[in-house]
Design an enzyme around this catalytic site. Sequence first.
Site, PDB file in Angstrom:
ATOM      1  N   LYS A 177       0.886  -1.178   0.000  1.00  0.00           N
ATOM      2  CA  LYS A 177       0.000   0.000   0.000  1.00  0.00           C
ATOM      3  C   LYS A 177       0.915   1.217   0.000  1.00  0.00           C
ATOM      4  CE  LYS A 177      -1.604   3.058   2.034  1.00  0.00           C
ATOM      5  NZ  LYS A 177      -1.303   4.474   1.633  1.00  0.00           N
ATOM      6  N   GLU A 180      -0.312   7.568  -0.901  1.00  0.00           N
ATOM      7  CA  GLU A 180      -1.327   8.075  -1.834  1.00  0.00           C
ATOM      8  C   GLU A 180      -0.841   9.315  -2.571  1.00  0.00           C
ATOM      9  OE1 GLU A 180      -1.277   7.935   1.373  1.00  0.00           O
ATOM     10  OE2 GLU A 180      -2.353   9.566   2.387  1.00  0.00           O
ATOM     11  N   SER A 230       5.567   8.564   9.431  1.00  0.00           N
ATOM     12  CA  SER A 230       5.720   9.533  10.521  1.00  0.00           C
ATOM     13  C   SER A 230       5.570   8.867  11.894  1.00  0.00           C
ATOM     14  CB  SER A 230       4.668  10.627  10.369  1.00  0.00           C
ATOM     15  OG  SER A 230       3.391  10.044  10.441  1.00  0.00           O
ATOM     16  N   CYS A 285      14.280  11.244   6.059  1.00  0.00           N
ATOM     17  CA  CYS A 285      14.322  10.823   7.462  1.00  0.00           C
ATOM     18  C   CYS A 285      15.736  10.919   8.008  1.00  0.00           C
ATOM     19  CB  CYS A 285      13.809   9.409   7.611  1.00  0.00           C
ATOM     20  SG  CYS A 285      14.897   8.203   6.865  1.00  0.00           S
TER      21      CYS A 285
HETATM   22  P1  NAD Z   1       2.792   9.298   6.934  1.00  0.00           P
HETATM   23  O1  NAD Z   1       2.942   8.675   8.260  1.00  0.00           O
HETATM   24  O2  NAD Z   1       1.851  10.437   6.781  1.00  0.00           O
HETATM   25  O3  NAD Z   1       2.298   8.202   5.853  1.00  0.00           O
HETATM   26  C1  NAD Z   1       2.961   6.955   5.725  1.00  0.00           C
HETATM   27  C2  NAD Z   1       1.963   5.913   5.246  1.00  0.00           C
HETATM   28  O4  NAD Z   1       0.955   5.728   6.250  1.00  0.00           O
HETATM   29  C3  NAD Z   1       1.237   6.278   3.958  1.00  0.00           C
HETATM   30  O5  NAD Z   1       1.126   5.133   3.151  1.00  0.00           O
HETATM   31  C4  NAD Z   1      -0.134   6.741   4.442  1.00  0.00           C
HETATM   32  O6  NAD Z   1      -1.166   6.463   3.524  1.00  0.00           O
HETATM   33  C5  NAD Z   1      -0.348   5.942   5.711  1.00  0.00           C
HETATM   34  N1  NAD Z   1      -1.123   6.672   6.724  1.00  0.00           N
HETATM   35  C6  NAD Z   1      -1.171   8.025   6.898  1.00  0.00           C
HETATM   36  N2  NAD Z   1      -1.958   8.330   7.968  1.00  0.00           N
HETATM   37  C7  NAD Z   1      -2.390   7.145   8.465  1.00  0.00           C
HETATM   38  C8  NAD Z   1      -3.223   6.806   9.575  1.00  0.00           C
HETATM   39  N3  NAD Z   1      -3.755   7.736  10.357  1.00  0.00           N
HETATM   40  N4  NAD Z   1      -3.463   5.508   9.809  1.00  0.00           N
HETATM   41  C9  NAD Z   1      -2.921   4.549   9.024  1.00  0.00           C
HETATM   42  N5  NAD Z   1      -2.127   4.818   7.956  1.00  0.00           N
HETATM   43  C10 NAD Z   1      -1.857   6.099   7.677  1.00  0.00           C
HETATM   44  O7  NAD Z   1       4.263   9.697   6.453  1.00  0.00           O
HETATM   45  P2  NAD Z   1       4.696  10.560   5.178  1.00  0.00           P
HETATM   46  O8  NAD Z   1       4.346  11.989   5.422  1.00  0.00           O
HETATM   47  O9  NAD Z   1       4.215   9.903   3.932  1.00  0.00           O
HETATM   48  O10 NAD Z   1       6.280  10.372   5.235  1.00  0.00           O
HETATM   49  C11 NAD Z   1       7.148  11.208   5.967  1.00  0.00           C
HETATM   50  C12 NAD Z   1       7.517  10.598   7.315  1.00  0.00           C
HETATM   51  O11 NAD Z   1       8.154   9.342   7.112  1.00  0.00           O
HETATM   52  C13 NAD Z   1       8.531  11.443   8.083  1.00  0.00           C
HETATM   53  O12 NAD Z   1       8.145  11.477   9.434  1.00  0.00           O
HETATM   54  C14 NAD Z   1       9.845  10.695   7.922  1.00  0.00           C
HETATM   55  O13 NAD Z   1      10.771  10.899   8.960  1.00  0.00           O
HETATM   56  C15 NAD Z   1       9.355   9.281   7.895  1.00  0.00           C
HETATM   57  N6  NAD Z   1      10.325   8.412   7.248  1.00  0.00           N
HETATM   58  C16 NAD Z   1      11.066   7.576   8.047  1.00  0.00           C
HETATM   59  C17 NAD Z   1      12.043   6.758   7.472  1.00  0.00           C
HETATM   60  C18 NAD Z   1      12.886   5.863   8.336  1.00  0.00           C
HETATM   61  O14 NAD Z   1      13.627   5.050   7.795  1.00  0.00           O
HETATM   62  N7  NAD Z   1      12.824   5.965   9.656  1.00  0.00           N
HETATM   63  C19 NAD Z   1      12.252   6.783   6.085  1.00  0.00           C
HETATM   64  C20 NAD Z   1      11.476   7.641   5.319  1.00  0.00           C
HETATM   65  C21 NAD Z   1      10.507   8.445   5.906  1.00  0.00           C
END
Ligand code: NAD
Length: 500
Positions: A177, A180, A230, A285
Site C-alpha cells: 500500500k 497516496e 511519521s 528521514c
Molecule cells: P505518513 O505517516 O503520513 O504516511 C505513511 C503511510 O501511512 C502512507 O502510506 C499513508 O497512507 C499511511 N497513513 C497516513 N496516515 C495514516 C493513519 N492515520 N493511519 C494509518 N495509515 C496512515 O508519512 P509521510 O508523510 O508519507 O512520510 C514522511 C515521514 O516518514 C517522516 O516522518 C519521515 O521521517 C518518515 N520516514 C522515516 C524513514 C525511516 O527510515 N525511519 C524513512 C522515510 C521516511
Amino acid sequence: MTVTATRIPMLIDGEWINSDSSASIPVTNPATQEVLAHTPCATDDEMARAMTSAQKAFETWKEVPVPQRARLMLKYQALLKEHHDELATILAEETGKTFEDAKGDVWRGIEVVEHACNASSLLMGETVENVARSIDCHSWIQPMGVFAGITPFNFPAMIPLWMFPMAIVCGNTFVLKPSEQDPRTPNRLAELFIEAGFPKDVLQVVHGAKPQVDFLLHHPDVVGISFVGSVPVGQYVYKTATDNLKRCQSFAGAKNHMVVMPDADKAQVISALKGAACGAAGQRCMAISVCVLVGQAQEWAQEIADELATLKPGPYTDENAAFGPVISAAAKDRINGIVTTAMDSGATCLLDGRAIQVEGYPDGNWVGTSVFSNVTTDMPLYQEEVFGPVLSMMNADTLDEAIALINNNPYGNGTSIFTDSGFSARHFQHHIKVGQVGINVPIPVPLPFFSFTGWRGSFYGDQHAYGKQAVRFYTETKTVTSRWFAPNEAASANMTIQLK
Ligand code: NAD
C-alpha cells in the site's frame, strides 16, 4: 484539474484493475499543481480479493526453489537499471525531487534488489553434528505467508524496494500500500516486476490511505507488517499490528543532529550541511535538521547561514536547482508555520525562506531555506520534525554536552560529527545512542548489506529490519533435531547425554 489525469490502477490477482471506489485523492506535480493522476481508495471487496489472491499464491510460490526466485530477482535488477531514468522522471514529476536526487532514490532501491539476488546465501540455515551421541541438529529458514508494506511519500522507489523484493525472494507473497501522494512510481516498479517474470499474484498493489492500512492491520492472513512513515502513524501501526499478534517493523520520524567540532574543516562542514539540511527540501528521514556547534565553531553560524542562502529551489527540469518544492501545499503551510512560531520563540533567525519565489512556477510548493541560531530544547522548532529545509543551530561548550543533548532527544535515526580528532570521533561513536552514525559524513545511510534501524522513537518493533537482517524479519527459523537408527539398533541405545 487536467482532463487527461487518470485513476491509478491497482494490481490485484495478477490483473491491473480500476477501482470501483468513488473516493480518490489527487496526485499533483508539486512544482505546478498539475493533477497527474488520482489515487483510488480501494474498496473492502478489492482489499479482500488482494488478500485472497496473495494467500493462494503463497502456497505455490513458497515451493519455488530459492535459486529460481533469485534468478528472477536478477532479471528484475536488470530491468530496473534499464528503466532507471524513466523511473526517475516519473518520480521527480510526482515528488518534485531534482532529477539527480530522483535517480538516487531509484538507485538505492536497485541496490536492495541486488542484495535480494543473494537469497541462496542469505537463507542458509545452521547445522551442528552430534549435539548428543548420534543426534544432529540443523535449522531451516522458511517463509511465513502474506506480508504487507505501507510506505511514505518521500522515497517512492527506494522504500517499496526495501520491502517487497526481500519478502518475496524469501518465499512470501506481498501486498503493497504505497503513499497516496506519489503512487505512479511504485506502480511502475510493480509493472517491471511482472515483466521480470515473477508469477503475477505474488505481489499485489492496493491504493488508498488510512482505511486501507487498517484493513491490512486487522486482516487475519497478514503475518507481518513493514511500515515506514511519521511518528504518530508509526506508533499506531505498531500498536495495532502487535495487538493483532502480527510481526511488525515500524520505521518512524527523526530529528538528526550534526556535531561540529572547532577542529573540523569549515569548508567541508558547510558543503556537507548544504546537501544534508536542504537536499530533497529537507524531506528525508536522515536529513540533518540540527547543527550543534561546539566551542569556537559557534563563530561559524552566520557564515553557514550565508552559504545556505545561496541554495535555490527549482523544478526537476532545472539542472541548477539545489532542491525541489515540498510535496504539498499543506506541507508548505505547516513548515512556514513552524518558522513563524520559531521567530516568536527567542531563536535568532539568520535566514528566512518563507517568501521564496521561483520564476515561471508561481503555483509551486516552494519553501526556501531558513536558518536559526541560539535554538534551545524547549522550542517547538527543536521538538517537532520539521521535514523541510530548515536548519536549527545550537551551542554546546564541550563534545560531552553535545552528546548528552543528542542522547536526550526522543529520536535516534541518524547523526554525524565533523572533526579532525580521532579521539573525538571515537568518543562520539562509542557514546552516542543513535542508529546510524557518520564521521565526517553528514548522512550516514548504510548499504543494504548492513542493518538500518533507528533507536528510541525512530523505530518500533523487530530489529531485524532493512538490510542484512531483513531475511530474519521475513522468515521463521525451524530447528530440526534428528536421530537415525542403524539396523537392529535398540531405540534406547546411545542416548546418554554428556553432562561434563
Ligand atoms: P505518513 O505517516 O503520513 O504516511 C505513511 C503511510 O501511512 C502512507 O502510506 C499513508 O497512507 C499511511 N497513513 C497516513 N496516515 C495514516 C493513519 N492515520 N493511519 C494509518 N495509515 C496512515 O508519512 P509521510 O508523510 O508519507 O512520510 C514522511 C515521514 O516518514 C517522516 O516522518 C519521515 O521521517 C518518515 N520516514 C522515516 C524513514 C525511516 O527510515 N525511519 C524513512 C522515510 C521516511
